[in-house]
Motif scaffolding. Sequence first.
Motif, short mmCIF file in Angstrom:
data_model
loop_
_atom_site.label_atom_id
_atom_site.label_comp_id
_atom_site.label_asym_id
_atom_site.label_seq_id
_atom_site.Cartn_x
_atom_site.Cartn_y
_atom_site.Cartn_z
N SER A 62 -30.63 53.23 -22.68
CA SER A 62 -31.55 52.73 -21.65
C SER A 62 -31.65 51.22 -21.82
CB SER A 62 -32.95 53.34 -21.83
OG SER A 62 -32.93 54.74 -21.74
N SER A 70 -33.00 56.15 -26.69
CA SER A 70 -32.08 55.40 -25.83
C SER A 70 -32.43 53.92 -25.80
CB SER A 70 -32.08 55.99 -24.42
OG SER A 70 -33.39 56.04 -23.88
N GLU A 71 -33.72 53.60 -25.82
CA GLU A 71 -34.13 52.19 -25.89
C GLU A 71 -33.74 51.58 -27.24
OE1 GLU A 71 -38.17 52.26 -23.10
OE2 GLU A 71 -38.32 52.68 -25.25
#
Length: 399
Positions: free
Chosen positions: A47, A55-56
């Motif tokens: 992300s 994901s970050e």
Amino acid sequence: MAIDVTALRAHFPSLDSGLAFFDGPGGTQTPRPVADAIAATLTGPLSNRGTISPSELNAEQSVADFRAAYADFLNMPADGIVHGRSATQLTYDFSRTLAKGWKPGDEIIVSRLDHDTNVRPWVQAAGHAGVTVRWIEIDPQTAEVDLESYERALSPRTRVVAVTGASNVLGTKPPLRRIADLAHEAGALLYVDGVHYAAHHLVDVPALGADLFVCSPYKFLGPHTAVLAGAPDLLETLRPDKLLPSSDAVPERFEFGTLPYEILAGARAAVDFLAAVDPGEGKTRRERLAHSWSSLHAHELALRTRLEEGLQAFGDAVTLHSKAQDRTPTLLMTLEGRDAREAQIHLAARDVLATAGQFYAYEPFTALKLEGPALRAGLAPYNTAEDVDRLLDGLSSFL
């Protein structure tokens, strides 16, 4: 120290084609670990950067790993590493930013040796700011920079000196430390286009004396992207135009929009790949890079010598313009009475890729009075003696 070229080549799927690549100065072939790193990052989870989801965090890690790798590669602090799409884009951005502080009466210096990436952005910025452009000339007989012309050009009004670390067509490596010392004595900054230099030598930005140094990982086995290194305290003094909500922290104030996390991962993987070529007993990545580069330099020098001796055997049929004492394994040649583009086509039909053109080196071609295209043969870590012999055989059947 020696590298296992057969083992090295096994990492490059493109070499299975049977092609002999001499187009490395325009961009090298890519090893599988670099592609794997890109794919693994891109397929995530991924992300935009953040501190909450996996994901970050993956995106955050790709940025941190990229900066750490190029800190080791260039011997600079990680917070002095700036990502850019290309060396051209970075040079345009930084020339415009620096030009904000210029005023009429100021001067900049550019070089006749340079790729246009390190000429036109500065010349255009100078034109907009109303400052004077002065030149470092080159000697067409030796392909060396004329240091006397540089010393004449320098003055207390000089704000920036822009020069290459190594010519992308002639291979000439100017004496950067001497150029840097003189620039700093005059109170000027030194901006170095290290795109070609970084493809063949271990870079030590502080030792070279560069204030700002740019390079492109796709010239040394990585993806198409670019990196600029500068001391964080210097970067703190520069104020680029930026979006209001975007970070003003260094180095992020110079990086516009969402970063290409997968490309950063590939660029990091290229550094790790080079460090593993012949790591020796190195405990740190920088130490492993130093050992690998020593072996790679010896390998490329041996191939360059073999190629030069083969070209000399052609006599006056081949004119070699790469003559500097200190230079990379990149050779620029013209062929008596023959079109270099026809030579490229002839070689390509024999699965040997050496390109013909001007290669964005407008100033060197003008200084050498080369009106048409020239043939460039550049060596890379994966080249072999057999590749060199194939190139020479191809030229022999063409001439």
